[in-house]
Design a protein around this motif. Structure first.
Motif, PDB file in Angstrom:
ATOM      1  N   UNK A  53       0.803  -1.185   0.162  1.00  0.00           N
ATOM      2  CA  UNK A  53       0.050   0.031  -0.087  1.00  0.00           C
ATOM      3  C   UNK A  53       0.788   1.258  -0.168  1.00  0.00           C
ATOM      4  N   UNK A  54       2.024   1.368   0.412  1.00  0.00           N
ATOM      5  CA  UNK A  54       2.972   2.411   0.440  1.00  0.00           C
ATOM      6  C   UNK A  54       3.268   2.990  -1.035  1.00  0.00           C
ATOM      7  N   UNK A  55       3.193   4.369  -1.312  1.00  0.00           N
ATOM      8  CA  UNK A  55       3.525   4.753  -2.486  1.00  0.00           C
ATOM      9  C   UNK A  55       4.568   5.698  -2.214  1.00  0.00           C
ATOM     10  N   UNK A  56       5.742   5.909  -2.866  1.00  0.00           N
ATOM     11  CA  UNK A  56       7.050   6.746  -2.817  1.00  0.00           C
ATOM     12  C   UNK A  56       6.882   7.596  -3.843  1.00  0.00           C
ATOM     13  N   UNK A  57       7.678   8.776  -3.365  1.00  0.00           N
ATOM     14  CA  UNK A  57       7.808   9.800  -4.536  1.00  0.00           C
ATOM     15  C   UNK A  57       8.577   9.265  -5.671  1.00  0.00           C
TER      16      UNK A  57
ATOM     17  N   UNK B  26      12.817  11.489   3.558  1.00  0.00           N
ATOM     18  CA  UNK B  26      11.929  10.398   3.113  1.00  0.00           C
ATOM     19  C   UNK B  26      10.428  10.594   3.521  1.00  0.00           C
ATOM     20  N   UNK B  27       9.687  10.832   2.456  1.00  0.00           N
ATOM     21  CA  UNK B  27       8.350  11.027   2.682  1.00  0.00           C
ATOM     22  C   UNK B  27       7.394  10.018   1.697  1.00  0.00           C
ATOM     23  N   UNK B  28       6.866   9.360   2.244  1.00  0.00           N
ATOM     24  CA  UNK B  28       6.030   8.313   1.430  1.00  0.00           C
ATOM     25  C   UNK B  28       4.435   8.724   1.583  1.00  0.00           C
ATOM     26  N   UNK B  29       3.681   8.030   1.114  1.00  0.00           N
ATOM     27  CA  UNK B  29       1.946   8.107   0.941  1.00  0.00           C
ATOM     28  C   UNK B  29       1.471   6.926   1.321  1.00  0.00           C
ATOM     29  N   UNK B  30       0.816   6.931   2.481  1.00  0.00           N
ATOM     30  CA  UNK B  30       0.047   5.517   3.295  1.00  0.00           C
ATOM     31  C   UNK B  30      -1.269   5.594   2.913  1.00  0.00           C
ATOM     32  N   UNK B  31      -1.734   4.200   2.779  1.00  0.00           N
ATOM     33  CA  UNK B  31      -3.395   4.251   2.377  1.00  0.00           C
ATOM     34  C   UNK B  31      -3.939   4.048   3.620  1.00  0.00           C
TER      35      UNK B  31
ATOM     36  N   UNK C  12      -6.734  19.390  -5.615  1.00  0.00           N
ATOM     37  CA  UNK C  12      -7.197  18.147  -5.470  1.00  0.00           C
ATOM     38  C   UNK C  12      -6.061  17.239  -4.975  1.00  0.00           C
ATOM     39  N   UNK C  13      -4.967  17.227  -5.586  1.00  0.00           N
ATOM     40  CA  UNK C  13      -3.775  16.511  -5.215  1.00  0.00           C
ATOM     41  C   UNK C  13      -3.084  16.663  -4.069  1.00  0.00           C
ATOM     42  N   UNK C  14      -3.163  18.077  -3.753  1.00  0.00           N
ATOM     43  CA  UNK C  14      -2.448  18.578  -2.519  1.00  0.00           C
ATOM     44  C   UNK C  14      -3.363  18.156  -1.410  1.00  0.00           C
ATOM     45  N   UNK C  15      -4.480  18.073  -1.396  1.00  0.00           N
ATOM     46  CA  UNK C  15      -5.443  17.920  -0.345  1.00  0.00           C
ATOM     47  C   UNK C  15      -5.268  16.213  -0.003  1.00  0.00           C
ATOM     48  N   UNK C  16      -5.006  15.343  -1.039  1.00  0.00           N
ATOM     49  CA  UNK C  16      -4.721  14.128  -0.864  1.00  0.00           C
ATOM     50  C   UNK C  16      -3.535  13.911  -0.153  1.00  0.00           C
ATOM     51  N   UNK C  17      -2.701  14.652  -0.619  1.00  0.00           N
ATOM     52  CA  UNK C  17      -1.067  14.563   0.033  1.00  0.00           C
ATOM     53  C   UNK C  17      -1.135  14.922   1.560  1.00  0.00           C
ATOM     54  N   UNK C  18      -2.040  15.772   1.929  1.00  0.00           N
ATOM     55  CA  UNK C  18      -2.164  16.204   3.330  1.00  0.00           C
ATOM     56  C   UNK C  18      -2.704  15.203   4.275  1.00  0.00           C
ATOM     57  N   UNK C  19      -3.319  14.191   3.613  1.00  0.00           N
ATOM     58  CA  UNK C  19      -3.990  13.111   4.412  1.00  0.00           C
ATOM     59  C   UNK C  19      -3.079  12.090   4.391  1.00  0.00           C
ATOM     60  N   UNK C  20      -2.037  11.867   3.584  1.00  0.00           N
ATOM     61  CA  UNK C  20      -1.307  10.569   3.409  1.00  0.00           C
ATOM     62  C   UNK C  20      -0.077  10.780   3.350  1.00  0.00           C
TER      63      UNK C  20
ATOM     64  N   UNK D 114       3.523  10.906   4.914  1.00  0.00           N
ATOM     65  CA  UNK D 114       4.364  10.673   6.199  1.00  0.00           C
ATOM     66  C   UNK D 114       5.733  10.682   5.782  1.00  0.00           C
ATOM     67  N   UNK D 115       6.497  11.142   6.850  1.00  0.00           N
ATOM     68  CA  UNK D 115       7.981  11.429   6.652  1.00  0.00           C
ATOM     69  C   UNK D 115       8.415  10.536   7.717  1.00  0.00           C
ATOM     70  N   UNK D 116       9.466   9.571   7.298  1.00  0.00           N
ATOM     71  CA  UNK D 116      10.065   8.433   8.078  1.00  0.00           C
ATOM     72  C   UNK D 116      11.616   8.855   8.365  1.00  0.00           C
ATOM     73  N   UNK D 117      12.243   8.164   9.154  1.00  0.00           N
ATOM     74  CA  UNK D 117      13.726   8.468   9.173  1.00  0.00           C
ATOM     75  C   UNK D 117      14.464   8.169   7.947  1.00  0.00           C
ATOM     76  N   UNK D 118      15.374   9.171   7.719  1.00  0.00           N
ATOM     77  CA  UNK D 118      16.283   9.180   6.495  1.00  0.00           C
ATOM     78  C   UNK D 118      17.455  10.156   6.664  1.00  0.00           C
TER      79      UNK D 118
END
Length: 303
Positions: free
Chosen positions: A201-205, A215-220, A260-268, A270-274
C-alpha cells in the motif's frame, strides 16, 4: 536566497507568483516579502511538484508574473522543461531548490535558490545560494545581498544577505567530504527504497535520479494514527507540509487553483527517518515497523 533572487528578477509589485501549496512556508513568504500576490497551485500525483503543464493551465486563466516550482524533498525539477516554459510564455521561473543541492541543475533561463541550513544535505549551519547563468542577474543579486553596494556606492535598497565567514569555513570543510558522503547515501538509499517499496500500500515519490533529502511516502491509512503507532515502536516521524500552505493563517488571503492532489497528500504524506548515518538494519527496521503499523486496526479507520 529566494528573497534576493526574486528581488533581482525585478518582478513588478502586485504581480501574481504561482507557488505550490505543498511546500514549506519560505516559498510563499519570499514572494510576499517582495510584494507579490501568491497564487497556490496543485502538484503532480507522482512527483508532488508544480510542473510546467500545471503552470500552463493556470496561466490560461491568470496573468502570472513569476512561477516558483519546488524541488520537493530535494528531488530535482526539469530545468530544461522550465526553460521551454519561459521561452513560450515569457514568464520567469525561479526554482526553490532548498534541499536539492547536488541534484538540481541550473537552466539557461531557470534560476535556482539552494539552502545550506543544518538540516539540508549540504548543511553548514545557515546560509544559501542564488544561482543563475545570467550574468546581469547574478550581478544584481550579489549587489542586493550587500545593501545594494557596488564600487562603494549603494545603487538600490538591498539587504544584508551575505554568507557569514564562519558558515563559509564550515562549507569549505563540508565540501571536502561531500562526494564521499553522497556516494554512501546513494548506496544506502537504494537499499532503503527497495525495503519501503515492499510494504503493501505504500507509495513513494517519483524521484528519478535524485537523492532525496528526506524520506516522505504516502500511506493508504490514517497517517496521523500511523505516526502514533510508529512512535510507540520508537520511530520518530513527521508530517511534512501538512497542513498545506493554503490552510495556514499567514496565507489565508492568497489565491488558489484546484488543489485536489494537494488535499490528498495532506492526508497521506508521512515522513520516516532518513539520514546519512543510518544503517541497512535500521532501514529494514523502519520498513518492518511501518508494515506492522499499517496492519493495526486503529490505523484502518477512514479519514
Amino acid at each position: 536566497a529566494l528573497e534576493v533572487g526574486i528581488a533581482a528578477l525585478g518582478i513588478a509589485a502586485g504581480s501574481a507568483a504561482l507557488v505550490p501549496a505543498f511546500t514549506f512556508a519560505a516559498t510563499a513568504s519570499a514572494a510576499i516579502r517582495n510584494r507579490l500576490d501568491v497564487v497556490f497551485s496543485d502538484v503532480a500525483a507522482d512527483s508532488w511538484q508544480l510542473t510546467p503543464a500545471i503552470a500552463r493551465e493556470v496561466a490560461k486563466r491568470r496573468k502570472l508574473g513569476l512561477v516558483i516550482p519546488v524541488a520537493t524533498f530535494g528531488c530535482a525539477v526539469s530545468a530544461a522543461a522550465w526553460d521551454v516554459f519561459t521561452q513560450e510564455t515569457g514568464i520567469p521561473v525561479l526554482v526553490d531548490a532548498a534541499a536539492a543541492f547536488g541534484n538540481q541543475e541550473i537552466g539557461t533561463l531557470t534560476s535556482c535558490a539552494f539552502s545550506f541550513h543544518a538540516t539540508k544535505p549540504f548543511g553548514i549551519g545557515e546560509g544559501g545560494a542564488f544561482v543563475t547563468r545570467e550574468r546581469a542577474l547574478a550581478r544584481r543579486a550579489r549587489r542586493l545581498s550587500n545593501f545594494g553596494y557596488e564600487n562603494r556606492v549603494s545603487h538600490e535598497a538591498g539587504t544584508n544577505a551575505k554568507l557569514s565567514e564562519f558558515a563559509a569555513a564550515v562549507g569549505l570543510a563540508q565540501a571536502e567530504r561531500w562526494a564521499e558522503r553522497q556516494q554512501r547515501r546513494r548506496g544506502l538509499w537504494a537499499a532503503y527504497h527497495a525495503a519501503l517499496a515492499k510494504v503493501p500500500g505504500v507509495r513513494l515519490q517519483a524521484t528519478g535520479d535524485s537523492l532525496p533529502a528526506v524520506c516522505v511516502l504516502r500511506v493508504p491509512r490514517n497517517a496521523d494514527r500511523v505516526c502514533d503507532a510508529l512512535g510507540i515502536a520508537g520511530i520518530e516521524t513527521r508530517r511534512w507540509y501538512c497542513p498545506p500552505l493554503h490552510r495556514h493563517p499567514a496565507f489565508a488571503a492568497c489565491g488558489r487553483d484546484d488543489l485536489r492532489e494537494t488535499q490528498l497528500l495532506a492526508r497521506e504524506a508521512l515522513g520516516v527517518p532518513w539520514f546519512g548515518l543510518m544503517t541497512e538494519a535500521q532501514c529494514d527496521g523502519v520498513a518492518g515497523e511501518l508494515a506492522t503499523a499499517l496492519e493495526m486496526p486503529r490505523c484502518l479507520d477512514a479519514f
